[in-house]
Design a protein around this motif. Structure first.
Motif, PDB file in Angstrom:
ATOM      1  N   GLU A  25       0.834  -1.206   0.000  1.00 53.20           N
ATOM      2  CA  GLU A  25       0.000   0.000   0.000  1.00 53.20           C
ATOM      3  C   GLU A  25       0.865   1.252   0.000  1.00 53.20           C
ATOM      4  N   LEU A  26       1.948   1.213   0.770  1.00 54.57           N
ATOM      5  CA  LEU A  26       2.872   2.354   0.779  1.00 54.57           C
ATOM      6  C   LEU A  26       3.431   2.607  -0.618  1.00 54.57           C
ATOM      7  N   ALA A  27       3.882   1.541  -1.262  1.00 54.39           N
ATOM      8  CA  ALA A  27       4.509   1.682  -2.569  1.00 54.39           C
ATOM      9  C   ALA A  27       3.524   2.164  -3.631  1.00 54.39           C
ATOM     10  N   LEU A  28       2.270   1.795  -3.502  1.00 58.00           N
ATOM     11  CA  LEU A  28       1.265   2.225  -4.467  1.00 58.00           C
ATOM     12  C   LEU A  28       0.885   3.688  -4.282  1.00 58.00           C
ATOM     13  N   ARG A  29       0.972   4.178  -3.066  1.00 61.78           N
ATOM     14  CA  ARG A  29       0.510   5.531  -2.768  1.00 61.78           C
ATOM     15  C   ARG A  29       1.630   6.567  -2.710  1.00 61.78           C
ATOM     16  N   HIS A  30       2.851   6.100  -2.524  1.00 64.47           N
ATOM     17  CA  HIS A  30       3.945   7.050  -2.304  1.00 64.47           C
ATOM     18  C   HIS A  30       5.151   6.708  -3.159  1.00 64.47           C
ATOM     19  N   SER A  31       5.922   7.725  -3.492  1.00 66.35           N
ATOM     20  CA  SER A  31       7.110   7.541  -4.318  1.00 66.35           C
ATOM     21  C   SER A  31       8.210   6.847  -3.520  1.00 66.35           C
ATOM     22  N   TYR A  32       9.213   6.390  -4.268  1.00 69.88           N
ATOM     23  CA  TYR A  32      10.368   5.745  -3.636  1.00 69.88           C
ATOM     24  C   TYR A  32      11.015   6.664  -2.608  1.00 69.88           C
ATOM     25  N   GLU A  33      11.235   7.919  -2.976  1.00 69.59           N
ATOM     26  CA  GLU A  33      11.881   8.842  -2.050  1.00 69.59           C
ATOM     27  C   GLU A  33      11.044   9.068  -0.796  1.00 69.59           C
ATOM     28  N   GLU A  34       9.730   9.160  -0.945  1.00 69.78           N
ATOM     29  CA  GLU A  34       8.862   9.376   0.219  1.00 69.78           C
ATOM     30  C   GLU A  34       8.920   8.190   1.173  1.00 69.78           C
ATOM     31  N   VAL A  35       8.898   6.974   0.617  1.00 70.99           N
ATOM     32  CA  VAL A  35       8.951   5.782   1.467  1.00 70.99           C
ATOM     33  C   VAL A  35      10.305   5.685   2.166  1.00 70.99           C
ATOM     34  N   ALA A  36      11.384   5.939   1.420  1.00 67.29           N
ATOM     35  CA  ALA A  36      12.722   5.876   2.016  1.00 67.29           C
ATOM     36  C   ALA A  36      12.870   6.895   3.138  1.00 67.29           C
ATOM     37  N   GLU A  37      12.458   8.119   2.871  1.00 68.91           N
ATOM     38  CA  GLU A  37      12.553   9.175   3.877  1.00 68.91           C
ATOM     39  C   GLU A  37      11.762   8.822   5.120  1.00 68.91           C
ATOM     40  N   TRP A  38      10.576   8.266   4.932  1.00 70.26           N
ATOM     41  CA  TRP A  38       9.750   7.895   6.086  1.00 70.26           C
ATOM     42  C   TRP A  38      10.387   6.765   6.875  1.00 70.26           C
ATOM     43  N   LEU A  39      10.993   5.780   6.182  1.00 71.93           N
ATOM     44  CA  LEU A  39      11.666   4.693   6.883  1.00 71.93           C
ATOM     45  C   LEU A  39      12.819   5.213   7.734  1.00 71.93           C
ATOM     46  N   TRP A  40      13.550   6.192   7.212  1.00 71.75           N
ATOM     47  CA  TRP A  40      14.694   6.721   7.945  1.00 71.75           C
ATOM     48  C   TRP A  40      14.295   7.611   9.101  1.00 71.75           C
ATOM     49  N   THR A  41      13.265   8.431   8.907  1.00 66.37           N
ATOM     50  CA  THR A  41      12.962   9.496   9.868  1.00 66.37           C
ATOM     51  C   THR A  41      11.653   9.321  10.625  1.00 66.37           C
ATOM     52  N   GLY A  42      10.734   8.510  10.095  1.00 59.67           N
ATOM     53  CA  GLY A  42       9.417   8.408  10.695  1.00 59.67           C
ATOM     54  C   GLY A  42       8.510   9.547  10.302  1.00 59.67           C
ATOM     55  N   VAL A  43       8.961  10.403   9.393  1.00 59.42           N
ATOM     56  CA  VAL A  43       8.182  11.560   8.948  1.00 59.42           C
ATOM     57  C   VAL A  43       7.858  11.406   7.467  1.00 59.42           C
ATOM     58  N   LEU A  44       6.590  11.535   7.114  1.00 62.15           N
ATOM     59  CA  LEU A  44       6.180  11.489   5.717  1.00 62.15           C
ATOM     60  C   LEU A  44       6.299  12.886   5.122  1.00 62.15           C
ATOM     61  N   ARG A  45       7.090  13.003   4.050  1.00 67.31           N
ATOM     62  CA  ARG A  45       7.331  14.302   3.419  1.00 67.31           C
ATOM     63  C   ARG A  45       6.900  14.224   1.959  1.00 67.31           C
ATOM     64  N   PRO A  46       5.640  14.540   1.671  1.00 68.03           N
ATOM     65  CA  PRO A  46       5.148  14.456   0.288  1.00 68.03           C
ATOM     66  C   PRO A  46       5.977  15.292  -0.675  1.00 68.03           C
ATOM     67  N   GLY A  47       6.307  14.700  -1.814  1.00 72.39           N
ATOM     68  CA  GLY A  47       7.027  15.417  -2.847  1.00 72.39           C
ATOM     69  C   GLY A  47       8.516  15.536  -2.643  1.00 72.39           C
ATOM     70  N   ILE A  48       9.095  14.899  -1.625  1.00 69.92           N
ATOM     71  CA  ILE A  48      10.531  15.036  -1.378  1.00 69.92           C
ATOM     72  C   ILE A  48      11.326  14.465  -2.549  1.00 69.92           C
ATOM     73  N   ARG A  49      12.400  15.121  -2.892  1.00 72.75           N
ATOM     74  CA  ARG A  49      13.309  14.667  -3.939  1.00 72.75           C
ATOM     75  C   ARG A  49      14.731  14.687  -3.385  1.00 72.75           C
ATOM     76  N   PHE A  50      15.550  13.732  -3.812  1.00 73.41           N
ATOM     77  CA  PHE A  50      16.944  13.659  -3.387  1.00 73.41           C
ATOM     78  C   PHE A  50      17.831  14.296  -4.457  1.00 73.41           C
ATOM     79  N   ALA A  51      18.912  14.944  -4.043  1.00 72.73           N
ATOM     80  CA  ALA A  51      19.799  15.637  -4.981  1.00 72.73           C
ATOM     81  C   ALA A  51      21.231  15.165  -4.801  1.00 72.73           C
ATOM     82  N   ALA A  52      21.952  15.048  -5.924  1.00 73.64           N
ATOM     83  CA  ALA A  52      23.351  14.618  -5.909  1.00 73.64           C
ATOM     84  C   ALA A  52      24.271  15.825  -5.784  1.00 73.64           C
ATOM     85  N   PRO A  53      25.203  15.838  -4.829  1.00 73.92           N
ATOM     86  CA  PRO A  53      26.164  16.945  -4.710  1.00 73.92           C
ATOM     87  C   PRO A  53      27.077  16.989  -5.934  1.00 73.92           C
ATOM     88  N   THR A  54      27.422  18.163  -6.373  1.00 70.95           N
ATOM     89  CA  THR A  54      28.216  18.338  -7.592  1.00 70.95           C
ATOM     90  C   THR A  54      29.559  17.614  -7.521  1.00 70.95           C
TER      91      THR A  54
END
Length: 441
Positions: free
Chosen positions: A105-134
């Motif tokens: 259900e999590l995977a169907l409703r939320h993006s990979y980044e949202e699920v990962a962030e929630w697993l790490w922090t316990g906080v759901l952050r809709p629309g979160i995106r990860f960025a690569a340092p230059t």
């Protein structure tokens, strides 16, 4: 977030890390009465459960108390196997859960980044995106670009991790905040360091031009699945297919203590930095019985489509004494829930129809020999075959996705007693004293 509104029960995701009185007692190894004694002494805080029945307790707080009191054990005496308490994944009754929430259900409703962030922090952050340092991305791309052309994707990912680590002088900071920040940077670095499938540029100018084109399409609005897509196939990205890939990434984040995850936890137990933890996981993942299994299923499906029937292909597999790729899972009596979820999504992708029918043919044909059900490797093979991906595409997606799970386990392990994972060997060699060996003449 995927193309739908946040579900009404989204706040419950944040509450998933709360434990019942019984779960708290089990985790601490005490009676329920003792749990309330801890509350009265101020060692634990409690909150009334919804509906007023009983109390709930914060999992992080409970684990901290367990470590202080020495209740948590790395193994269970007499079982012969290492057993670790973990609050990440539960597998039971042919379903699996991330922190108590149905993972499908999590995977169907939320993006990979949202699920990962929630697993790490316990906080759901809709629309979160990860960025690569230059700097890290540049180092990873240089290292990957220096590899032989025949290098596999897992080879490239391993090299990219090492290169990214060298660009991070603060990688030995094992505080929770630093580890999570590093993970948000590392995962997109790995994806963007991989060459595009379109043949790959052969000159420095071509590489720079390709890099510039990616920069223009990798803004905050672009999710990791869409960044990964051109690394897996030369076909243009389409919404439904990318959505399947995104769901697959979210589904594969963790699956309890798989072999690669155990390796990652052992590295974390020695307080290896997060990059080394991911390297340990990648080293084990490449085996044909783990991350590379989807490649075997891909080749089988491609052969079924070429020959027009699963019967001769399955027969060949059985004749040579090999199992049928993509079937069966030691943790599920029926169909792997990850496969079931992906098959349902693939049914809405017209291009996937032939490969999906071939997979169903394989399952039906093999059922005459043994009652085995489809696992996630077969579902990944349907995705890779139908989207013009190579046989190793499933392994690539698996490795990228599971990086988030290895980080989640590292965060747990960093809070445990260091070097607690120390199995004892059962010696079976010659008994001492033995004479010193002599050189051959």
């Amino acid at each position: 977030m995927k193309d739908q509104a946040v579900p009404e029960d989204a706040p419950d995701l944040m509450a998933a890390r709360r434990l019942s009185t019984k779960e708290t007692a089990d985790r601490l190894g005490v009676k329920p009465e003792t749990v309330y004694a801890y509350v009265s002494r101020g060692q634990l805080s409690s909150r009334r459960a919804p509906g007023g029945r009983g109390s709930t307790f914060d999992a992080t707080e409970v684990d901290a108390l367990a470590r202080r009191s020495g209740r948590r054990e790395s193994s269970v005496a007499g079982t012969g196997d290492l057993v670790f308490r973990t609050g990440i994944t539960l597998i039971e009754s042919d379903r699996y859960y991330f922190r108590g929430v149905d993972a499908t259900e999590l995977a169907l409703r939320h993006s990979y980044e949202e699920v990962a962030e929630w697993l790490w922090t316990g906080v759901l952050r809709p629309g979160i995106r990860f960025a690569a340092p230059t700097e890290a991305l540049a180092a990873a791309r240089r290292a990957v670009g220096a590899l032989p052309a025949h290098s596999g994707s897992t080879d490239r990912l391993r090299v990219a991790v090492v290169a990214a680590a060298t660009a991070d002088p603060l990688r030995f900071d094992l505080s929770r905040e630093a580890v999570i920040a590093g993970a948000r940077s590392l995962i997109p670095t790995l994806v963007r360091a991989l060459p595009a499938v379109s043949g790959g540029p052969s000159t420095a100018d071509d590489r720079e031009r390709t890099s510039g084109e990616e920069e223009r399409t990798s803004g905050k609005e672009v999710g990791l699945a869409r960044l990964l897509w051109p690394k897996l196939t030369a076909r243009p990205a389409d919404g439904p297919s990318v959505a399947v890939l995104d769901t697959a990434l979210a589904l594969l984040i963790d699956h309890d203590l798989a072999a690669s995850t155990l390796a990652a936890r052992m590295a974390a137990s020695a307080h290896a930095h997060p990059y080394a933890v991911v390297s340990a996981g990648l080293g084990v993942l490449e085996g044909p019985l783990h991350g590379a299994a989807s490649g075997l299923a891909h080749r089988m499906l491609a052969e079924v489509l070429e020959r027009g029937s699963a019967v001769p292909v399955v027969a060949d597999q059985l004749r040579t004494g090999r199992g049928v790729p993509g079937l069966g899972h030691r943790l599920y009596a029926s169909e792997d829930p990850r496969a079931r979820t992906l098959f349902a999504l693939l049914a809405d992708v017209p291009e996937a129809a032939p490969a999906l029918a071939a997979a169903q043919d394989v399952v039906a044909t093999a059922a005459r020999h043994a009652p085995l059900h489809a696992n996630v490797d077969l579902a990944l093979a349907v995705l890779s075959v139908s989207c013009g991906m190579s046989a190793e595409a499933g392994e690539t997606a698996f490795a990228v996705s599971r990086t988030a799970g290895w980080i989640a386990h590292a965060l747990e392990e960093y809070g445990e007693r260091p070097l607690r994972i120390r199995p004892s060997g059962q010696y079976g060699g010659p008994r001492p004293p033995q004479p010193l060996p002599s050189a051959e003449r």
